[in-house]
Design a protein around this motif. Sequence first.
Motif, PDB file in Angstrom:
ATOM      1  N   THR A 152       0.833  -1.207   0.000  1.00  0.00           N
ATOM      2  CA  THR A 152       0.000   0.000   0.000  1.00  0.00           C
ATOM      3  C   THR A 152       0.861   1.249   0.000  1.00  0.00           C
ATOM      4  O   THR A 152       0.595   2.207  -0.752  1.00  0.00           O
ATOM      5  N   PHE A 153       1.906   1.262   0.814  1.00  0.00           N
ATOM      6  CA  PHE A 153       2.806   2.424   0.882  1.00  0.00           C
ATOM      7  C   PHE A 153       3.485   2.644  -0.475  1.00  0.00           C
ATOM      8  O   PHE A 153       3.612   3.780  -0.940  1.00  0.00           O
ATOM      9  N   ASP A 154       3.906   1.579  -1.113  1.00  0.00           N
ATOM     10  CA  ASP A 154       4.618   1.695  -2.389  1.00  0.00           C
ATOM     11  C   ASP A 154       3.718   2.199  -3.509  1.00  0.00           C
ATOM     12  O   ASP A 154       4.211   2.758  -4.505  1.00  0.00           O
ATOM     13  N   ARG A 155       2.412   1.999  -3.373  1.00  0.00           N
ATOM     14  CA  ARG A 155       1.484   2.496  -4.391  1.00  0.00           C
ATOM     15  C   ARG A 155       1.178   3.989  -4.226  1.00  0.00           C
ATOM     16  O   ARG A 155       0.572   4.603  -5.104  1.00  0.00           O
ATOM     17  N   MET A 156       1.576   4.560  -3.094  1.00  0.00           N
ATOM     18  CA  MET A 156       1.342   5.990  -2.874  1.00  0.00           C
ATOM     19  C   MET A 156       2.211   6.825  -3.814  1.00  0.00           C
ATOM     20  O   MET A 156       3.310   6.443  -4.189  1.00  0.00           O
ATOM     21  N   GLU A 157       1.700   7.990  -4.177  1.00  0.00           N
ATOM     22  CA  GLU A 157       2.493   8.930  -4.951  1.00  0.00           C
ATOM     23  C   GLU A 157       3.702   9.373  -4.135  1.00  0.00           C
ATOM     24  O   GLU A 157       3.646   9.435  -2.901  1.00  0.00           O
ATOM     25  N   THR A 158       4.775   9.695  -4.831  1.00  0.00           N
ATOM     26  CA  THR A 158       5.995  10.157  -4.156  1.00  0.00           C
ATOM     27  C   THR A 158       5.700  11.378  -3.303  1.00  0.00           C
ATOM     28  O   THR A 158       6.221  11.521  -2.183  1.00  0.00           O
TER      29      THR A 158
END
Length: 512
Positions: A483-489
């Motif tokens: 989930t964290f990795d799918r967040m925008e930078t």
Amino acid sequence: MKTLRLVLGDQLSESISSLKDHNPKTDLILMCEVWEEASYVRHHKKKIAFLFSAMRHFARELRQNGYEVEYTKLDDPENCGSFKGEVGRVLQRHSISRIIVTHPSEYRVLLDIQNWSEEFGLPVEIREDTRFLCTQDEFAEWAKGRKNLRMEYFYREMRKMHDILMQGDKPEGGQWNYDSENRKPPREGLNIPSPYTCDGDDITQEVLSLVSDRFKEHFGELEPFNFAVTRKEALKVLDRFVEQRLNHFGDYQDAMIEGEPWMYHSHISFYLNCGLLLPLECVQAAESAYKNKKAPLNAVEGFIRQIIGWREYVRGIYWFKMPAYVSENFFQAKRQLPDFYWTSETKMNCLRCCVSETKQNAYAHHIQRLMVLGNFALLAGIDPKYVNEWFLIVYADAYEWVELPNVSGMILFADGGYLASKPYAAGGSYINKMSDYCKGCSYKVTKKNGPDACPFNYLYWDFLDRNRDKLQNNHRIAMMYKTFDRMETEKQNAIRDDSQRFFKSVESGAIV
């Protein structure tokens, strides 16, 4: 020649092993209030008052039952200030042939007592603490060869061993664990009974005056003081729980309501941990309520699991892993404990409520300890030594054997997963679901970032982010990293920036 039998302040049971085979004609009982124990941490005022009053009442009961008791009060001018010193004084006044003591509950006390035989030139017998249902040797045998220890499997063995909530070799109701039924959030209109209270007698009033005078600088409020301080009163607390609270204990054992610190919990840990109540009698009282259709199985099983499962389990881990366990710090957490843990001055309403109630009552229930007070300490990366000290200080049921595994193992994951299978980290949504705290908060639990966002929200993701190398392979939280990795930078950077801003505010002494 007499046998000296030392009874420590958390061994207030006439069935304690040090009193077994007592001979009133030849034996002497020693009990003492010593400065070393009252001040090695700055215990909550109520904690000290509770134990001193309970000790004095227990000594009186022993005398009434024919025991010869020497009791040293804290303010006795001759008080040496330590267990060893007080034993030495008795040896000067009496002809003693041996010393008997029940195994102490804390490692540092055991180390001291183990040296007495050589120092005093007498045999010192340290007996098993038979108040517990699992001996240290039995736990060590169960734990041997296991990479991780899980309470659930230990709990099942305890149920079988003691034939508790069993139908032959099967669990009552067909399930070992009814935890899935015990997570209801609070609802409007709950009729929560008042906790048991009792008026303090002359002994208690004398102790309150002593604590008020000698421990002014210690944490917490001293009054009102409503603890039971005798076995008779403690049994009333147990009876009241079974009659008035057990029925709803299971449903709402994880719920938190502002202004309701006691909820449907039993409030007997004070008395279990000092000896006024015994674990098996508490378990049997709850089991009897189930058999007599006065309480549902999910409530009774949940309560019994706390005693013969969790309580016995953490005690086993403590003695199995000491002394190394005290130094565990898996995440290498270094931050200081924020001042609001002492003052309750914070804009986070959940923490303000839990610290304020702890300060007033020397008590908070297990979800307040785990998912509010402990959760914040975990997310913020506070050094385990400070968190352990705080929990040991502030709760009247806290001794190192029960506090250390709960804090380092369960709350902080400081042992790297030896006790718990994952860190019990959570954002603001969990607290919002299980409490009404968020309604009165300065922050918005629905906001994820920015100055008015609930700090638990961004601190949760920041905790996972900065500890990725140690947690990403944990299968129970792997999904959160996806989930964290799918967040925008931009979103990830906002989490980091909000967290750093928050930590700088805490370190500067600002009210956060």
